[in-house]
Scaffold this motif. Structure first.
Motif, PDB file in Angstrom:
ATOM      1  N   ALA A 277       0.833  -1.204   0.000  1.00  0.00           N
ATOM      2  CA  ALA A 277       0.000   0.000   0.000  1.00  0.00           C
ATOM      3  C   ALA A 277       0.868   1.255   0.000  1.00  0.00           C
ATOM      4  CB  ALA A 277      -0.938  -0.003   1.218  1.00  0.00           C
ATOM      5  N   PRO A 278       1.521   1.526  -1.141  1.00  0.00           N
ATOM      6  CA  PRO A 278       2.497   2.625  -1.176  1.00  0.00           C
ATOM      7  C   PRO A 278       1.878   3.998  -0.900  1.00  0.00           C
ATOM      8  CG  PRO A 278       2.047   1.794  -3.395  1.00  0.00           C
ATOM      9  CD  PRO A 278       1.381   0.858  -2.444  1.00  0.00           C
ATOM     10  N   TRP A 279       0.540   4.121  -1.144  1.00  0.00           N
ATOM     11  CA  TRP A 279      -0.076   5.438  -0.968  1.00  0.00           C
ATOM     12  C   TRP A 279       0.017   5.955   0.471  1.00  0.00           C
ATOM     13  CZ3 TRP A 279      -2.557   1.089  -2.824  1.00  0.00           C
ATOM     14  CH2 TRP A 279      -3.332   0.380  -1.888  1.00  0.00           C
ATOM     15  N   ILE A 280       0.097   5.015   1.423  1.00  0.00           N
ATOM     16  CA  ILE A 280       0.156   5.447   2.819  1.00  0.00           C
ATOM     17  C   ILE A 280       1.407   6.312   3.037  1.00  0.00           C
ATOM     18  CG2 ILE A 280       0.209   4.677   5.225  1.00  0.00           C
ATOM     19  CD1 ILE A 280      -1.028   2.051   4.328  1.00  0.00           C
ATOM     20  N   THR A 281       2.516   5.900   2.409  1.00  0.00           N
ATOM     21  CA  THR A 281       3.763   6.643   2.557  1.00  0.00           C
ATOM     22  C   THR A 281       3.829   7.810   1.571  1.00  0.00           C
ATOM     23  OG1 THR A 281       4.783   4.542   3.073  1.00  0.00           O
ATOM     24  CG2 THR A 281       6.263   6.383   2.671  1.00  0.00           C
TER      25      THR A 281
END
Ligand code: ATP
Ligand code: ATP
Ligand code: MG
Ligand code: MG
Lengths: 307, 335, 340
Positions: A277-281
């Motif tokens: 879930a790259p969007w969190i970072t």
């Protein structure tokens, strides 16, 4: 003969005939106009960048206000059924591992990160400049005492100092901001002291003494403007450093208490889910980068005005 | 006076025009200045304070002021290399190599917190790796050659510990350290007393003779030019008014401005002048291009057309030129 | 001599007695000024000439209280002034003003020309409108146009313009003593003439005492009443300007006189050896000029010559002063290649 004054740009050879020479009067106006236009163009480009930067910071500010004033953006609302969702209309930046809205958390993080950075700057830059300018301008015993105190601050390991203060006063925004700020005082003091040292030797400061300029005015009108460009450019670097430092502290568990969001904290939280879930970072990272750039751009403008 | 075709000129300036643009205001500083300096030649520039002598020198060196946009036209070649086409990086990398400068204001051009020996050899050490001790020894030698007493100790001092004149000598040492093709000396000896001045100028003469360096000597001391320069250029409000062999310009000036200048020199003999013969009035504002002759408003032999028509270059004698309507008329009459 | 027995005009406005200034300490001590006494009356111009590094600016700075002397006193109208400027009486501080040697550097780069000149007025509480008018007046006095240069910053004016701005600033508070440290050395001869005429007028009209530091003997000759020749922090010779310059008694003065370049006059014999001037770091013994002096003897190395009066108002510090006859016969160029 190897010398001649300028011939008219359109006449091939310098003719001593009066008529040809007099044609030279309104020369070069085209070039000057071009230069004026070039300055205007550069200014316009600068202005565009500044506008974009200002708009970004304004958007951040509005969103922050919205999140404070309304329940629309709740950074704490958890929905475990909706964990690690990708960006969608409902969650523009997706959700995190606990099903919290990353957009809401990023906005709330802005508030915390920026306030910490501002407090850091206020303590570090104001304190450091006061100390540095005083040491550099007055020299003597004051300089020695200040030098000693700075060495003491530098000798204490930063992490231990932070942990101590945070555990005594709790991990509040103010205590974290002022502690990082305190740690930045020596750097600001060094930058400003070295400049103040050279400025006091300048003849214009001696001339100011001769015409009985009061010391505060000398400091404000002669020393501060000389210090300002270096101070401003360093302040923006320091602000970025403060945001990052606060993030690192959060990551280590000495930042803001657990659920309270800050950019550094969210980035740290999202690190384990980077692959899935790259969007969190990415969302807080983008916000951080954009903010840093916006601050830098505005910093450049400020610097320009000084020099 | 014309250089042979095979020889590279130390300096070749053509129709140089320099305007400073800051915001909406434009300062028209130089209006079409051309000047050639052959290798080993010394050319003196005199002229009203504010008429662009330092700007001329700085432009040749590639130094642009901060805070203003500089609009430059014409061409500048130093030892054959185009200075205007060069990028900032090129200018910096060859700084001191082609041309170097002795500044009018030594205190402001030196860093008060860096020991002087470092600043003297900066131009050398910036480009080549030099052993620290060698560099320092070289700096001491240069300081000695410009007549700084006790150079070993002085090399280690900071600029603030020097007197004005000694600082000027530090600047001179720094400028000749890199053996440039062209040396621009902007009032190099104003801060020096005559005995030291003489010594420093002897040194510049020696360097020039030995290395074929071209020298542009900006000064207001017309007495000094006589012994030190081959040619003299008289500047006023960004233009060249008169040029010619130094001895001739000093003894038989053609331009009324040059005459006024020579008359204003205080004398060491003859009657004491409680009121010195100044030229009345002041430099025209540089905020607009000058129409006609810039000296017209102060000129004792002014004519109507001086205000509107730019005076032609009149050749008075071989290599002696003046830009003046009155001179043109004289020339006409005697023909 | 008590003050009451002397008429007010007879008290020197400025007096410097046995001034000594040293910089640094231990082996690095610079002996900048070594026992100099000067005295100036209102309306009088005293020129201080001498080699670069001979301590002229240091004397000026000691007079205004920017450097602290090791010994000696500065007296203003007969009253001893504190060594440090900050300890001086506020009313008298404005009475001694100085034009710095470095014109551009002595102006505040963050202020405009007008603000720079207005600064001393502002510090004395002069109102804004009055300041503006006075600034224009001062700029006009030094031959600058307020509309042209007033709004510029020091970096945007030429060296000569900066010099005039700093003169204007020094005159703003109408000082009783004006110290002009190389005040015209950055000017071309025609502007120099204008400024010298301005200074002359101020000295005459406002009865200012001017300490005029210069190395240009021709300028000194035309502006000053008295000249003091300094060498390595010591007075070599002092006296009425014309007398000293036309017939120097000290060998250094003669050498200075001979080295002046003039249009149309070839440089003469330097009149001294080309030995290096001694280091100011060595405590001076004997005569400081002896290494370069053609007339030096063993006595000159052994004993420092005292300043002795050789005529009315004329003093010389030399064991072997040039005789009046010898002085008159000196090959001093008297004719000039005056422009046709
Ligand atoms: N950055 C700048 N912006 C605008 N005007 C400038 C700038 N720098 C210099 N000038 C103007 O350009 C003119 C020429 O200046 P310059 O310093 O070349 O004079 P100069 O001939 O060297 O005089 P001086 O003999 O007094 O040193 C002056 O009128 C000055 O006010
Ligand atoms: N702050 C300082 N620290 C150490 N030495 C100094 C300092 N100021 C001046 N000196 C030294 O004192 C001596 C006298 O300097 P001063 O500036 O008075 O000379 P000057 O006669 O004004 O020379 P010039 O004509 O070159 O300006 C010089 O040897 C100088 O190097
Ligand atoms: Mg100049
Ligand atoms: Mg000095």
């Amino acid at each position: 003969m190897t010398l001649a004054t300028r011939a008219p740009a359109d006449a091939p050879a310098p003719a001593p005939a009066p008529a040809a020479a007099s044609a030279a009067a309104p020369h070069a106006s085209a070039g000057v106009a071009a230069a004026v236009r070039a300055t205007r163009r550069r200014r316009r480009a600068d202005a565009t960048a500044t506008t974009v930067a200002a708009v970004w910071l304004a958007v951040l500010a509005v969103l922050t206000l919205v999140s404070i004033a309304t329940p629309l953006l709740d950074p704490y609302f958890q929905d475990f059924t909706a964990a690690k969702l990708g960006p969608s209309l409902a969650h523009p930046f997706g959700t995190d591992g606990n099903g919290r809205d990353v957009f809401a958390r990023t906005v709330a993080g802005a508030q915390n990160s920026l306030v910490v950075a501002v407090i850091t700057l206020a303590v570090g830059a104001v304190g450091g400049t006061l100390i540095g300018v005083a040491a550099g301008y007055f020299r003597g015993a004051l300089d020695n005492v200040i030098g000693f105190l700075i060495d003491v601050v530098l000798a204490v390991p930063a992490l231990i100092l932070i942990i101590t203060i945070v555990s005594f006063r709790g991990p509040s925004i103010v205590s974290i901001g002022s502690t990082i700020g305190l740690l930045m005082v020596p750097a600001f003091a060094r930058v400003t002291r070295s400049i103040a040292l050279t400025v006091r030797e300048r003849d214009y400061v001696k001339a100011a003494l001769l015409i009985d300029t009061p010391t505060p005015r000398i400091l404000v009108r002669s020393v501060l403007p000389a210090v300002a460009p270096a101070l401003v450019s360093y302040a923006f670097t320091a602000m970025t450093a403060a945001i990052v430092a606060e993030g690192s502290l959060s990551f280590l568990g000495y930042g803001l208490a657990a659920p309270a969001p800050s950019w550094g904290g969210i980035i740290a939280e999202g690190r384990s889910d980077l692959a899935t879930a790259p969007w969190i970072t990415l969302a807080p990272a983008f916000a951080l980068a954009a903010t840093v750039m916006a601050i830098t751009t505005i910093g450049e403008r400020v610097k320009e005005r000084y020099s | 006076m014309t250089a042979t075709a095979s020889e590279t000129l130390a300096l070749e300036v053509r129709d140089l025009e320099v305007n400073f643009v800051s915001g909406e205001t434009v300062t028209y500083v130089l209006e079409g200045v051309s000047l050639d300096v052959r290798q080993g030649e010394a050319v003196g520039i005199v002229g009203e304070s504010g008429s662009g002598k330092s700007v001329f020198a700085r432009t040749i060196l590639g130094i642009r002021p901060r805070g203003s946009v500089v609009d430059i036209h014409g061409s500048i070649r130093v030892a054959g290399a185009d200075q205007l086409a060069a990028t900032d990086a090129e200018i910096r990398s060859r700084a001191g190599d082609l041309a170097s400068m002795i500044y009018q204001d030594p205190m402001s051009s030196l860093n008060p917190t860096v020991r002087v020996w470092r600043q003297i050899v900066e131009a050398i050490t910036n480009r080549r790796r030099v052993r620290r001790d060698d560099a320092r020894a070289q700096a001491v030698e240069l300081l000695r050659s410009v007549g700084v007493p006790d150079p070993e100790a002085r090399a280690m001092a900071y600029p603030g510990e020097f007197s004005g004149g000694m600082l000027q000598r530090v600047g001179i040492a720094a400028a000749i350290a890199s053996h440039p093709d062209l040396l621009l000396a902007d009032e190099p000896t104003t801060a020096l007393d005559v005995t030291v001045q003489r010594r420093v100028l002897d040194l510049l003469d020696d360097v020039r003779a030995a290395s074929g360096m071209g020298l542009v000597l900006v000064t207001h001391d017309l007495g000094l030019l006589a012994d030190r320069t081959d040619r003299t250029v008289v500047m006023y409000a960004g233009r060249i008014m008169e040029t010619g062999p130094t001895g001739i310009v000093a003894s038989t000036p053609a331009h009324p401005y040059t005459r006024g200048l020579l008359a204003a020199i205080p004398r060491l003999s003859g009657p004491i002048q409680r009121e010195l013969p100044a030229i009345g009035g002041s430099l025209p504002p540089l905020s607009a291009p000058r129409a006609g002759c810039p000296f017209a408003a102060r000129c004792p032999v002014v004519q109507e057309r001086c205000f509107t028509e730019r005076p032609p270059a009149v050749t008075v004698a071989d290599g002696h030129t003046a830009h003046c309507w009155a001179v043109a008329d004289d020339q006409e009459a005697s023909r | 001599m008590t003050e009451s027995t002397i008429a007010a005009e007879d008290i020197p406005v400025l007096e410097v007695t046995d001034l000594e200034v040293r910089f640094g300490s231990g082996g690095a001590t610079v002996y900048a000024v070594n026992g100099v006494s000067l005295s100036m009356r209102a309306g009088e111009t005293l020129a201080l000439v001498g080699e670069s590094g001979s301590g002229k600016s240091t004397i000026a700075k000691a007079v205004v209280g920017l450097v602290e002397p090791a010994a000696g006193e500065v007296l203003l109208r007969g009253r001893t002034q504190a060594a440090q400027r900050v300890h001086r009486d506020k009313a008298t501080r404005a009475d001694i003003q100085m034009v710095f040697q470095n014109p551009v550097g002595s102006l505040n780069p963050f202020m405009t020309v007008e603000q720079n000149i207005a600064e001393p007025l502002r510090n004395r509480g002069v109102g804004k409108a009055e300041r503006g008018a006075r600034v224009r007046e001062l700029l006009d006095m030094v031959g600058l146009d307020a509309d042209t240069v007033g709004a510029r910053r020091p970096g945007q004016i030429s060296g000569g313009q900066a010099q005039r701005v700093s003169i204007a600033r020094a005159l703003a508070t109408e000082p009783a003593v004006l110290i002009a440290d190389e005040a015209v050395s950055a000017l071309d001869v025609s502007v120099q003439a204008t400024v010298l005429n301005v200074l002359r007028r101020i000295v005459d009209q406002q009865n200012v005492a001017m300490l005029f530091i210069s190395h240009d003997l021709a300028v000194v000759r035309n502006v000053s009443d008295t000249v003091a020749v300094l060498h390595l922090g010591q007075l070599c010779e002092i006296g009425p300007t014309e007398a000293v310059l036309s017939a120097p008694a000290h060998h250094y003065t003669a050498a200075l006189r001979a080295a002046v370049p003039e249009p149309g006059v070839p440089l003469g014999d330097p009149g001294m050896t080309d030995a290096d001037p001694p280091s100011p770091r060595i405590k001076p013994t004997g005569c400081s000029f002896r290494d370069r002096c053609l007339a030096a003897t063993a006595l000159c190395a052994a004993e420092r010559p005292a300043l002795t009066m050789v005529g009315p108002d004329r003093g010389v510090a030399c064991h072997h002063p040039l005789e009046r006859a010898a002085r008159a016969a000196d090959p001093v160029p008297s004719t000039l290649g005056a422009p046709a």
